[in-house]
Design an enzyme around this catalytic site. Structure first.
Site: not given
Ligand code: UD1
Length: 345
Positions: A37, A127, A152, A156, A202, A298
C-alpha cells in the site's frame, strides 16, 4: 555512532514522515516495506527532504524466514517502530483473516525475535479506535478499551495485549504503544504525503480529492448526532506532530526513562472538530468552496472522540504544535502537487 532504527511500513503515510523526523534528529534508518500500500517513489521524497537515502529492504513481515534473515543481516538495530499493517476498516470486515494475519503475525514474529535480545526497544502504532465511543471526553489513557467495532480495531486491541503480555515476562523488552487520533496532513515541502489507493475512506483525502475535481462531492455521513452541529467530532492531528512524537518516544526508550517497560500514550491535539468545521477549515485555507451533501450515517462511526493529551504532554514533553488548518493546508498543497504530476503524466 548514530543509533539505528528499523521502521517497518516506513514508506507509508505516518511511517515516511517519521523516517524524515528520525533522520533530522541524527538517527540512521532502515526501512522494511512490502509495497502493498505504498510506492518506492516515497524513498525519493524522503531523500529530497533530508538529503539522506535511508536503507530499504522490500520484505513481507508475514514471512518468518525473511524476518529472521533481515535480523541476521542487520545486527546493530537499536530500536524498532512498527507501522507495517493494514488499516482499512471496511476491508477488514470483508476479509478478517487477512487483517489478523497481516497485523498480528507480523507483530508476533518481530517480538519473538526481540525476546532473544539483551535489550530491545519497540514502538507500536495503535489507535484511538481501541476506546470505541468513550463514556467521557476528552479521552484519557485509562478509559476502558471497548469491544472493537471491526477486525481492524480488534487487531489494534489484541496487538496491544500481545505486547503487554510479552513485556510482563521479558524485562529487557521496552515498549510503547501510541494511540493516534485522526492523522491528517503532509510534509510542508509536499515531497511526501498520504497516498490513498482507490477511493479514500478517510475524511481529509476525500476533501482534497473533491476540491481538485477527482470526486464530485463529499458525503457528510450524518448530521443528526448529538453534537453542536449534528456532525461527528474527531481530533485531527498533523502527521508532522505525530512523526515528532515517535522520535520523542524512541528517545525515551533509548535513554531508559520508562517507569514501566510497557507504556501507552494518546497522541492527539486535544481539540475536537466536527466534520462541518473541518470543511470550513479547508475552505478557509484553500480559498475553495467544497461541494458536499449530508447523507446517511456511516455504520460503525462513533459520535465524538478527542484526546486528553496530559500524559504525552507531561511524560513525553510532547505537544501538538499544528492545528487543523495547518494540517489541511499541507494536505491541500500535497494534493495539488499530485494533480500537477498526474497532468504532466
Ligand atoms: C477511521 C477508523 C479508525 C482509524 C482511522 C484511520 C472507523 C470507525 N475508524 O477513523 O479506526 O484508525 O480511520 O485514520 O472507521 N466522514 C465523512 N465523509 C467521508 C469520510 C469521513 O463525513 O467521506 C466523517 C466520518 O463520519 C467521521 C469523520 O469524517 O466522522 C472522520 O472519518 P475518517 O477520516 O474515516 O476517520 P474515523 O472514522 O474517525
Amino acid at each position: 555512532m548514530n543509533k539505528k532504527i528499523l521502521v517497518t511500513g516506513g514508506l507509508g503515510f505516518i511511517g515516511s514522515h517519521t523516517v524524515v523526523a528520525l533522520q533530522e534528529k541524527g538517527f540512521d534508518v532502515v526501512i522494511i516495506d512490502n509495497l502493498s500500500n505504498s510506492s518506492l517513489e516515497v524513498l525519493g521524497g524522503i531523500a529530497q527532504i533530508t538529503k539522506i537515502s535511508p536503507e530499504f529492504e522490500k520484505i513481507d513481515l508475514r514471512e518468518k524466514g525473511a524476518v529472521n534473515a533481515f535480523f541476521d543481516k542487520y545486527q546493530g538495530i537499536d530500536g524498532i517502530i512498527h507501522f507495517a499493517a493494514s488499516k482499512a476498516v471496511g476491508e477488514s470486515v470483508q476479509n478478517p483473516l487477512l487483517y489478523y494475519e497481516n497485523n498480528l503475525n507480523t507483530l508476533i514474529y518481530l517480538l519473538q525475535h526481540l525476546k532473544q535480545k539483551e535489550t530491545a526497544n519497540f514502538i507500536f502504532s495503535s489507535s484511538c479506535t481501541v476506546y470505541g465511543q468513550a463514556d467521557e471526553l476528552p479521552i484519557t489513557e485509562s478509559a476502558p478499551v471497548k469491544k472493537a467495532e471491526s477486525p481492524y480495531g480488534n487487531t489494534k486491541q489484541i496487538g496491544e495485549e500481545i505486547i503487554a503480555d510479552t513485556c510482563k515476562v521479558t524485562s529487557q523488552l521496552n515498549a510503547i504503544s501510541l494511540r493516534y487520533f485522526n492523522p491528517i496532513g503532509a510534509h510542508p515541502s509536499a515531497h511526501i504525503g498520504e497516498l490513498p489507493i482507490g477511493t479514500p475512506q478517510n475524511l481529509a483525502p476525500f476533501i482534497t480529492q473533491t476540491a481538485v475535481g477527482k470526486r464530485e462531492k463529499l458525503s457528510v455521513f450524518g448530521n443528526d448526532y448529538p453534537t453542536p452541529d449534528g456532525t461527528c467530532i474527531r481530533d485531527y492531528i498533523h502527521v508532522m506532530d505525530l512523526a515528532r512524537a515517535h522520535v520523542v518516544a524512541m528517545e525515551r526508550l533509548l535513554d531508559k526513562e520508562q517507569t514501566n517497560n510497557y507504556e501507552v500514550f494518546n497522541l492527539g491535539t486535544g481539540e475536537g472538530n466536527s466534520v462541518l468545521e473541518a470543511i470550513q477549515a479547508f475552505e478557509k485555507v484553500s480559498g475553495k468552496k467544497l461541494p458536499y451533501e449530508i447523507t446517511e450515517r456511516r455504520e460503525g462511526d462513533i459520535t465524538a472522540a478527542y484526546a486528553d493529551t496530559t500524559k504525552a504532554n507531561e511524560v513525553l514533553k510532547w505537544k501538538a504544535e499544528y492545528n487543523i488548518e495547518d494540517a489541511l493546508k499541507s494536505a491541500w498543497k500535497w494534493q495539488q502537487k499530485l494533480e500537477e504530476e498526474e497532468k504532466k503524466g
